[in-house]
Design an enzyme around this catalytic site. Structure first.
Site, PDB file in Angstrom:
ATOM      1  NE  ARG A  43      -3.850  -2.256   0.201  1.00  0.00           N
ATOM      2  CZ  ARG A  43      -4.323  -2.975  -0.820  1.00  0.00           C
ATOM      3  NH1 ARG A  43      -3.896  -2.760  -2.051  1.00  0.00           N
ATOM      4  NH2 ARG A  43      -5.226  -3.904  -0.626  1.00  0.00           N
TER       5      ARG A  43
ATOM      6  CG  ASN B 180      -2.550  -2.973  -6.459  1.00  0.00           C
ATOM      7  OD1 ASN B 180      -1.571  -3.317  -5.793  1.00  0.00           O
ATOM      8  ND2 ASN B 180      -3.769  -3.377  -6.179  1.00  0.00           N
TER       9      ASN B 180
ATOM     10  CG  ASP C 259      -2.662  -8.649  -8.357  1.00  0.00           C
ATOM     11  OD1 ASP C 259      -3.212  -9.670  -8.772  1.00  0.00           O
ATOM     12  OD2 ASP C 259      -2.854  -8.203  -7.215  1.00  0.00           O
TER      13      ASP C 259
ATOM     14  CG  HIS D  87      -6.325 -10.494 -10.958  1.00  0.00           C
ATOM     15  ND1 HIS D  87      -6.542 -10.162  -9.648  1.00  0.00           N
ATOM     16  CD2 HIS D  87      -7.561 -10.617 -11.502  1.00  0.00           C
ATOM     17  CE1 HIS D  87      -7.847 -10.091  -9.405  1.00  0.00           C
ATOM     18  NE2 HIS D  87      -8.494 -10.362 -10.520  1.00  0.00           N
TER      19      HIS D  87
ATOM     20  CG  ASP E  90      -4.133 -11.414  -3.010  1.00  0.00           C
ATOM     21  OD1 ASP E  90      -3.620 -10.277  -3.068  1.00  0.00           O
ATOM     22  OD2 ASP E  90      -5.196 -11.705  -3.593  1.00  0.00           O
TER      23      ASP E  90
END
Lengths: 347, 421
Positions: free
Chosen positions: B63, B93, B151, B178, B303
């Site tokens: 994050r 991401n 992803d 993904h 994950d």
């Protein structure tokens, strides 16, 4: 399962066993046959009230029912509002169009804010399945699910059951046809759960993509669910026909051409003749004449549509009374007797 | 110098299973032998513990940059260390997306300063992960990425995937996908099945994943590139991977602990059970357990997808996908695979070490000269996982309060004990 003697004394039908007290009404699935029967029995005096010239009781005087409709609704909101008013309760109204939801407030914050205004229960409609349970888990007060996404609409199933029981005398073992977009219908789910508990046999008819095989897994023990491709097959031998609304506002779903729907799935007088002669036609509304139902059927002698609306008031009054009325205050303790008196006076 | 004494060394790369001491000097393994004597070394007594090569997590979301309330490189890697991971592959991401070398370098610099374990960034396959044009993959490779992926979403088209795989073959990078057919997944919040119909939640059918896996395997065959399937969750996907491997294609896959532990029947509007791919059917889960055991599955990957509590405390439909996973991964593997499934400890260790290393094209061994990364764990230690005690900034785990038999005991990265129980 033990109930207080006070509570037993409140029942208008002394023979009715008093089941485990409800705190919320989130869905039909977790209810027992006894709880459902109790609520339907409790609705009887409130049905009579609707025929009385003076319809207002003082049963819930001083109570407040919060109506939190996060999704547009006319009939259910008015029905609950009227039910609360006829029990003498105040209401507070939250409507999606004018609420802070539009400003991005979370459901949790909205619910807590409503709760801080100290209502005695929240009647809630929301577009997300499980939303009523979400709020119920986080607040102390009773929550009534007035429709959550495509999950359940328990008071609709209760009013349907009351309507059917009045006309047929019993709910046991009926042949029930449900027609239309069953996958996306909370009304269908609640009806499957409720009538399934009474051993009804279901035949589901509608466009195949909206009647998936998984629906069969909803059948409780002693109930069967059969899917058919043509509604004619569903109608044969039916005692009760529940016509669902065509939901054109569905997201992520390509619409079926309305002409196709009418061609294959409209309940017409000719198709209705395939059912038992005295078969009941129910529709949860809002009804679009000429789409899912032919006007001649909607207005015909087998149609229960307006009875359903009136019974909705009775069922919702009974439910509000059960959840927030019957316990403590002396004003509430007189309710059923009062209702009975009013009903007697009306005769 | 650090001497790890009296442990049971399990090294799947060479099939070693023996009572051995391991001497670490600087950031390298200096010696692996019985009863090493090194008077000047700090001694870690690993009696009763397994000494394994350092665990690698192929798939996590840290994050940072961009969503620090949910996780940071500091908090995320602290949680990883508590889970026994010595290296974690961070998906791109973030905000901004890790699609160019400056973001990659920023992540690595921040990790250098704050991280407890090694952070191996994964670069975006396409610019902004938007599925349109290639990201600056070669520059990111020089900056330190270990793989590419978009992803969170699939690599958008077969054409783009073909380009990415061709290009990454020349750069010797695996492509992680993904796998999801976007049209079938649209609006879905769980797996389609009896439970989704009962709950009135929109489901995506199992084929949502396997349709994309089939596409990817064929593109891998077309290009000869290395393909790694992220968080594989269905029987049909597994069969496609099995067949691809039998044909000799360079295809690998990972399975998450939540997918091999839970099914869609465990889900009932609790957003801690909402992730993508969603929890699958019992039949799919059984297939995953078999695939983990028989070698079709290469790696267990977490994950780990933290979301700050307020984001998850909403209606099920509105909640973001993702669950945390570092701290419970090994314990769930022991519970589901070893204690009840009959898997050997060696195979389980492989799924956390040699397996993921193979997917990245590297090795992972307990041997002289190798990096001094070790994971020490107990297969018996009894403990209870409490989300509030997690090192992660987030609490979105379906395993809060679960009691386990077996746990990580210490994590050693580059010769230093970064965490011990």
């Amino acid at each position: 399962m033990s109930a207080s003697p006070d509570r037993a004394a409140l029942t208008t039908f002394p023979g009715t066993p008093v089941p485990q007290r409800l705190h919320h009404m989130l869905g039909i699935e977790p209810l027992t046959v006894e709880q459902i029967t109790f609520l339907l029995d409790q609705s009887k005096p409130f049905q009579e009230i609707q025929r009385h010239p003076l319809k207002k009781l003082a049963t819930l005087r001083g109570k407040t029912v919060a109506l939190a409709f996060f999704e547009p609704s006319t009939r259910t909101r008015i029905s609950f509002g009227t039910a609360a008013a006829r029990l003498g309760s105040d209401t507070m109204n939250l409507q999606a169009e004018v609420s802070s939801l539009r400003k991005g407030e979370s459901l949790l914050d909205t619910a807590r804010t409503l709760d801080a205004m100290k209502p005695d229960c929240i009647v809630m409609r929301h577009s997300a399945s499980g939303a009523a349970e979400f709020v119920a888990r986080r607040l102390e007060i009773p929550v009534i699910n007035a429709g959550d996404g495509t999950h359940e609409h328990p008071t609709q199933a209760l009013l349907d059951a009351l309507t059917i029981r009045d006309r047929r005398g019993s709910l046991e073992g009926l042949n029930v046809a449900i027609l239309g977009d069953i996958l996306h219908s909370r009304v269908a789910r609640s009806n499957l759960h409720l009538l399934g508990k009474f051993g009804c046999r279901f035949t589901l008819g509608g466009p195949a993509m909206w009647v998936p095989r998984e629906l069969e897994s909803l059948a409780p023990p002693g109930c069967s669910i059969r899917r058919v491709a043509r509604i004619e097959q569903a109608l044969e031998g039916a005692d009760v026909i529940i016509v669902l609304r065509v939901q054109q506002e569905r997201q992520h779903e390509s619409a079926l051409a309305l002409a196709e729907y009418i061609l294959l799935y409209q309940l017409t007088p000719e198709r209705l003749r395939l059912a038992r002669p005295e078969a009941l036609v129910l529709h949860p509304g809002p009804m679009i004449r000429g789409l899912e139902i032919d006007p001649a059927v909607a207005d015909g002698p087998q149609s229960c549509v307006l009875e359903q609306v009136t019974n909705g008031l009775a069922v919702r009054m009974a439910l509000l009374f059960e959840l927030i009325g019957s316990a403590q205050t002396e004003s509430s303790a007189v309710a059923p007797a009062q209702a009975k008196d009013a009903a007697d006076a009306a005769r | 110098m650090l001497l790890v004494k009296n442990g049971r060394v399990l090294d799947p790369s060479r099939g070693t299973d023996a009572m051995l001491d391991v001497l670490l000097e600087g950031d390298r393994i200096a010696q692996v032998a019985p009863a090493i004597s090194a008077p000047s070394a700090e001694v870690f007594d690993a009696t009763g513990m397994v000494v394994a090569p350092g665990f690698i997590d192929l798939h996590c979301h840290l994050r940072e940059p961009g969503d620090e309330p949910s996780e940071t490189l500091e908090s995320g890697t602290r949680a990883a260390a508590r889970g026994g991971f010595t290296a974690v592959c961070a998906m791109p991401n973030t905000k901004p997306v890790n699609d160019n070398a400056s973001v990659t370098r920023a992540i690595l610099e921040r990790a250098q300063a704050a991280a407890s374990v090694r952070v191996w960034p994964i670069g975006a396959a396409s610019r902004g992960s938007k599925g349109e044009e290639l990201a600056e993959i070669a520059a990111m490779k020089q900056a330190g990425i270990v793989a590419v992926s978009d992803d969170g979403r699939p690599i958008a088209t077969a054409r783009l995937l073909r380009q990415v795989m061709d290009y990454c073959r020349s750069l010797d990078l695996p492509v992680i996908d993904h796998c999801e057919d976007a049209s079938l997944a649209a609006g879905a919040v769980m797996r389609e099945g009896n439970q989704s119909v009962r709950l009135g939640l929109r489901g995506m059918p199992a084929a949502t994943e396997s349709i994309a896996v089939a596409r990817d395997v064929q593109v891998a065959e077309l290009t000869g590139g290395r393909l790694h399937i992220a968080h594989l969750s269905t029987r049909a996907s597994l069969e496609l991977v099995r067949a691809a491997k039998q044909r000799g294609l360079p295809v690998t896959c990972e399975v998450t602990p939540h997918h091999f532990t839970l099914t869609d029947e465990d889900l009932a509007y609790d957003t801690r059970f909402k992730m993508n791919p969603p929890l699958a059917s019992r039949s799919d889960r059984d297939a995953l357990l078999a695939g983990l055991t028989d070698g079709t599955v290469d790696a267990i990957a977490t994950d780990h997808a933290p979301h700050e509590p307020a984001l998850k405390d909403v209606e099920f439909d509105r909640a973001p996908f993702g669950v945390t996973g570092f701290e419970t991964a090994l314990a769930l593997g022991l519970e589901q695979l070893v204690h009840t499934g009959g898997m050997t400890l060696m195979r389980l260790v492989e799924l956390f070490t040699a397996g993921p290393a193979r997917a990245l094209g590297i090795t992972r061994r307990v041997a002289t000269g190798e990096p001094a990364d070790l994971t020490l764990f107990s297969s018996e230690h009894a403990w209870t996982f409490r989300a509030v005690e997690s090192a992660s900034r987030s609490r979105n785990t379906p395993f809060d309060g679960r009691s386990f038999r077996g746990a990580p005991m210490a994590t050693i990265v580059a010769g230093r004990i970064v965490w011990r129980r």
